[in-house]
Design a protein around this motif. Structure first.
Motif, PDB file in Angstrom:
ATOM      1  N   GLN A 279       0.997  -1.071  -0.402  1.00 47.48           N
ATOM      2  CA  GLN A 279      -0.098   0.380   0.299  1.00 47.48           C
ATOM      3  C   GLN A 279       1.249   1.441  -0.160  1.00 47.48           C
ATOM      4  N   VAL A 280       0.616   2.051  -0.599  1.00 44.76           N
ATOM      5  CA  VAL A 280       1.090   3.172  -0.714  1.00 44.76           C
ATOM      6  C   VAL A 280       0.110   4.188  -0.201  1.00 44.76           C
ATOM      7  N   GLN A 281       0.802   5.528   0.980  1.00 45.31           N
ATOM      8  CA  GLN A 281       0.283   6.988   1.235  1.00 45.31           C
ATOM      9  C   GLN A 281       0.690   7.827  -0.079  1.00 45.31           C
ATOM     10  N   LEU A 282      -0.250   9.457  -0.093  1.00 49.16           N
ATOM     11  CA  LEU A 282       0.549   9.626  -1.106  1.00 49.16           C
ATOM     12  C   LEU A 282       0.159  11.328  -0.576  1.00 49.16           C
ATOM     13  N   GLU A 283       0.883  12.190  -0.320  1.00 49.35           N
ATOM     14  CA  GLU A 283       0.572  13.255   0.375  1.00 49.35           C
ATOM     15  C   GLU A 283       0.772  14.413  -0.567  1.00 49.35           C
ATOM     16  N   GLU A 284      -0.023  15.673  -1.667  1.00 50.90           N
ATOM     17  CA  GLU A 284       1.015  16.773  -1.783  1.00 50.90           C
ATOM     18  C   GLU A 284       1.449  17.634  -1.367  1.00 50.90           C
ATOM     19  N   SER A 285       1.517  18.227  -1.440  1.00 50.54           N
ATOM     20  CA  SER A 285       1.915  19.980  -0.681  1.00 50.54           C
ATOM     21  C   SER A 285       2.484  20.725  -2.362  1.00 50.54           C
ATOM     22  N   GLY A 286       2.328  22.179  -1.691  1.00 51.84           N
ATOM     23  CA  GLY A 286       3.179  22.796  -2.778  1.00 51.84           C
ATOM     24  C   GLY A 286       2.240  23.791  -3.288  1.00 51.84           C
ATOM     25  N   GLY A 287       0.718  23.953  -3.396  1.00 46.59           N
ATOM     26  CA  GLY A 287      -0.200  24.315  -4.017  1.00 46.59           C
ATOM     27  C   GLY A 287      -0.262  25.846  -3.508  1.00 46.59           C
ATOM     28  N   GLY A 288      -1.158  26.645  -3.846  1.00 44.66           N
ATOM     29  CA  GLY A 288      -0.997  27.857  -3.598  1.00 44.66           C
ATOM     30  C   GLY A 288      -1.698  28.806  -4.373  1.00 44.66           C
ATOM     31  N   LEU A 289      -1.890  30.404  -4.251  1.00 39.55           N
ATOM     32  CA  LEU A 289      -2.042  31.637  -5.270  1.00 39.55           C
ATOM     33  C   LEU A 289      -0.930  31.835  -5.575  1.00 39.55           C
ATOM     34  N   VAL A 290      -1.028  31.616  -7.034  1.00 41.06           N
ATOM     35  CA  VAL A 290       0.028  32.377  -7.520  1.00 41.06           C
ATOM     36  C   VAL A 290      -0.922  33.593  -8.553  1.00 41.06           C
ATOM     37  N   GLN A 291      -0.048  34.316  -9.174  1.00 38.06           N
ATOM     38  CA  GLN A 291      -0.728  35.137  -9.861  1.00 38.06           C
ATOM     39  C   GLN A 291      -0.622  34.394 -11.844  1.00 38.06           C
ATOM     40  N   PRO A 292      -1.160  34.663 -12.398  1.00 35.16           N
ATOM     41  CA  PRO A 292      -1.347  34.506 -14.030  1.00 35.16           C
ATOM     42  C   PRO A 292       0.098  34.492 -14.312  1.00 35.16           C
ATOM     43  N   GLY A 293       0.605  33.437 -15.132  1.00 32.51           N
ATOM     44  CA  GLY A 293       2.552  33.621 -15.647  1.00 32.51           C
ATOM     45  C   GLY A 293       3.173  33.173 -14.886  1.00 32.51           C
ATOM     46  N   GLY A 294       2.699  32.901 -13.356  1.00 26.65           N
ATOM     47  CA  GLY A 294       3.685  32.642 -12.457  1.00 26.65           C
ATOM     48  C   GLY A 294       3.873  31.040 -12.768  1.00 26.65           C
ATOM     49  N   SER A 295       4.690  30.921 -11.544  1.00 24.06           N
ATOM     50  CA  SER A 295       5.044  29.014 -11.575  1.00 24.06           C
ATOM     51  C   SER A 295       4.649  28.471 -10.228  1.00 24.06           C
ATOM     52  N   LEU A 296       4.993  27.328 -10.266  1.00 23.43           N
ATOM     53  CA  LEU A 296       4.292  25.826  -9.029  1.00 23.43           C
ATOM     54  C   LEU A 296       5.022  24.730  -9.248  1.00 23.43           C
TER      55      LEU A 296
ATOM     56  N   SER B 132      -3.643   2.292  -8.163  1.00 19.94           N
ATOM     57  CA  SER B 132      -4.572   2.670  -7.131  1.00 19.94           C
ATOM     58  C   SER B 132      -5.301   3.342  -6.089  1.00 19.94           C
ATOM     59  N   TYR B 133      -4.216   3.915  -6.154  1.00 19.36           N
ATOM     60  CA  TYR B 133      -3.654   4.383  -5.060  1.00 19.36           C
ATOM     61  C   TYR B 133      -3.491   6.523  -5.268  1.00 19.36           C
ATOM     62  N   TRP B 134      -3.942   7.151  -4.659  1.00 17.31           N
ATOM     63  CA  TRP B 134      -4.030   8.633  -4.377  1.00 17.31           C
ATOM     64  C   TRP B 134      -3.825   9.627  -3.429  1.00 17.31           C
ATOM     65  N   GLY B 135      -3.445  10.791  -3.078  1.00 22.19           N
ATOM     66  CA  GLY B 135      -3.324  11.628  -2.526  1.00 22.19           C
ATOM     67  C   GLY B 135      -4.732  12.023  -1.866  1.00 22.19           C
ATOM     68  N   GLN B 136      -4.697  12.980  -1.222  1.00 30.08           N
ATOM     69  CA  GLN B 136      -5.837  13.499  -0.173  1.00 30.08           C
ATOM     70  C   GLN B 136      -6.051  15.472  -1.692  1.00 30.08           C
ATOM     71  N   GLY B 137      -5.225  15.184  -2.341  1.00 28.76           N
ATOM     72  CA  GLY B 137      -4.856  16.952  -2.628  1.00 28.76           C
ATOM     73  C   GLY B 137      -4.821  18.131  -2.463  1.00 28.76           C
ATOM     74  N   THR B 138      -3.505  18.884  -3.655  1.00 28.33           N
ATOM     75  CA  THR B 138      -3.952  20.733  -2.717  1.00 28.33           C
ATOM     76  C   THR B 138      -4.202  21.587  -3.929  1.00 28.33           C
ATOM     77  N   GLN B 139      -4.573  22.441  -3.882  1.00 27.79           N
ATOM     78  CA  GLN B 139      -5.496  23.737  -3.999  1.00 27.79           C
ATOM     79  C   GLN B 139      -4.811  24.071  -4.848  1.00 27.79           C
TER      80      GLN B 139
END
Length: 111
Positions: free
Chosen positions: A1-18, A99-106
Motif C-alpha cells: 500500500q502506498v500513501q501519498l501526500e501532495e503539497s506546494g499548492g497555493g495562490l499564484v498570479q497568471p504567468g507564474g510558476s509553482l 489505484s492509490y491517490w493523494g488528498q490533493g493540493t489546491q
C-alpha cells in the motif's frame, strides 16, 4: 500500500510558476507509474502528466510545453513543475500511483 501526500499548492498570479510535490510513504514508488491529475469545481478529473518507472514522461498536448513531471525515487517523491500558469489551470491537483491517490493540493491562479 502506498500513501501519498501532495503539497506546494497555493495562490499564484497568471504567468507564474509553482512546483507541486507528492511525498509517498509505507511503500517505495520505484516500481510504479506515477501521475498527476487535476479537478476544477464542477468538472471531471483531468489527466495532467504521467511518468513511468523507467522515467518516460507523457502529457496532454495542452500541457506538455508548460508542465514537467519528475520523480526522485531516492526521496520517494513525485514532482510537477508548472510554468506560465493560466487561470484555467486552477484546480485541486492529485497525484496517483496505480489505484492509490493523494488528498490533493489546491492551486489558485488569480491576479
Amino acid at each position: 500500500q502506498v500513501q501519498l501526500e501532495e503539497s506546494g499548492g497555493g495562490l499564484v498570479q497568471p504567468g507564474g510558476s509553482l512546483r507541486l510535490s507528492c511525498a509517498a510513504s509505507r511503500s517505495s514508488i520505484s516500481g510504479y507509474t506515477m501521475g498527476w491529475y487535476r479537478q476544477a469545481p464542477g468538472q471531471e478529473r483531468e489527466w495532467v502528466a504521467t511518468i513511468t518507472a523507467g522515467g518516460k514522461t507523457m502529457y496532454p498536448d495542452s500541457m506538455k510545453d508548460r508542465f514537467t513531471i519528475r520523480r526522485d525515487d531516492a526521496k520517494n517523491t513525485l514532482y510537477l513543475q508548472m510554468n506560465s500558469l493560466k487561470p484555467e489551470d486552477a484546480a485541486v491537483y492529485y497525484c496517483r500511483a496505480a489505484s492509490y491517490w493523494g488528498q490533493g493540493t489546491q492551486v489558485t491562479v488569480s491576479s
